[in-house]
Write an enzyme that holds these catalytic residues in place. Sequence first.
Site, PDB file in Angstrom:
ATOM      1  N   HIS A  52       0.830  -1.218   0.000  1.00 45.18           N
ATOM      2  CA  HIS A  52       0.000   0.000   0.000  1.00 45.18           C
ATOM      3  C   HIS A  52       0.858   1.259   0.000  1.00 45.18           C
ATOM      4  CE1 HIS A  52       0.015   1.336   4.312  1.00 45.18           C
ATOM      5  NE2 HIS A  52       0.060   0.075   4.625  1.00 45.18           N
ATOM      6  N   ASP A  68       5.783   2.742   7.406  1.00 41.65           N
ATOM      7  CA  ASP A  68       4.490   2.118   7.105  1.00 41.65           C
ATOM      8  C   ASP A  68       3.783   3.048   6.117  1.00 41.65           C
ATOM      9  OD1 ASP A  68       2.037   0.898   7.003  1.00 41.65           O
ATOM     10  OD2 ASP A  68       1.480   1.347   9.077  1.00 41.65           O
ATOM     11  N   GLU A  77      -5.276   1.668   2.089  1.00 45.95           N
ATOM     12  CA  GLU A  77      -5.175   0.519   3.009  1.00 45.95           C
ATOM     13  C   GLU A  77      -5.495   0.947   4.429  1.00 45.95           C
ATOM     14  OE1 GLU A  77      -3.197  -2.353   5.813  1.00 45.95           O
ATOM     15  OE2 GLU A  77      -2.921  -0.190   5.653  1.00 45.95           O
TER      16      GLU A  77
HETATM   17 ZN    ZN Z   1       0.680  -0.568   6.626  1.00 43.56          ZN
END
Ligand code: ZN
Length: 352
Positions: free
Chosen positions: A68, A181, A215
């Site tokens: 993502h 992330d 996401e």
């Molecule tokens: Zn993630």
Amino acid sequence: MNIDLLKRLCETPGIPGREERVRELIMKESEGLFDEMRVDAMGSLICRRAPRGGGGSDAPTRVLLMCHMDQIGFYVRHIDEKGFVRVQPAGGFDTRNLFARKVRVCTRENGDLLGVMNPGGRPIHIATEEDKKKIPDIKEFVIDLGLPGEEVKEKVTIGDMVVLDATLEEMGGKLVSQCLDNRLACWVGIEAIRALENSGDSHPCEVYVDFTVQEEVGLRGARTSAYAVEPDIAIGVDTTLSCDTPGVPDDESVSKQGEGVVIGVMDGSMIGDHTLVEELESVASSREIPTQRSILPRGGQDGGAAQMGRSGCRAGALLVGLRNIHTVTEIADRTDVAAYRDLIASWIPTVE
Ligand SMILES: [Zn+2]
């Protein structure tokens, strides 16, 4: 290790629904690695690499890696008369980590503006005992752009994207950034395929790398793009928790830094295919790539959406453990990152 690319990925803003700048960068950086690239209606970038080396079947196994592109961030929700901006979060923030943050407000026509975000209220000198105990709600945070109200209203629009403003830094054996992330997975989606390309290894399977959108707000882009790809095997390429730090009991650490790439057994979105977990481990052990298994009680990743798409597929998750996840100081271990790239590059040629 191509840290320069990771730095650029981490310093390019892209929140759920506004991933276009990150997508542009990925398209440019993955030139020559794929045979075909397309952007679907929601904005996911779907890249296809045909089987290499000949001798493959007419219906090769289709492998889908989902990375993502979005980071947690905010949308401008309200601008008051004095020019203070209030925001709507897109993704899971812990407000305890949001005090005194520099932010970037990405406007439509006036570039990116630097701002400072804080909850409204009194500074420590004049705070009451009650004030000191309180953890403010996200709606109490305001952004100060240092501009008069009229000018803010001219330059900023409801719906503009806001991200925390921080660079990627190298620190000892670690990497620190605000959106490892999931830019780390975007990086690995490019670098693992580059390693595969450079190795000259053949692979009978057809590989799709899908740089998905949205996401962080519920695996939304993965659902539609996995439906289109119709994979036999889908892997959520993402990050997970490494709570191997003070204040968290050992049995809740989820993963440990420096102990290798994380193979997800189960999380809130999916129970991984156990034979796939074993196949990944066996490739890793033959190449001496360190791995660790993990179970995440809550939270999920794109593999969960793909697993239940259409008539289902074998699904798994390959992850890197981050300390301080969903904060401005997410930390990854370099050796885990290398293992992450190497496992994907060496597993693909083994898929029959
Ligand atoms: Zn993630």
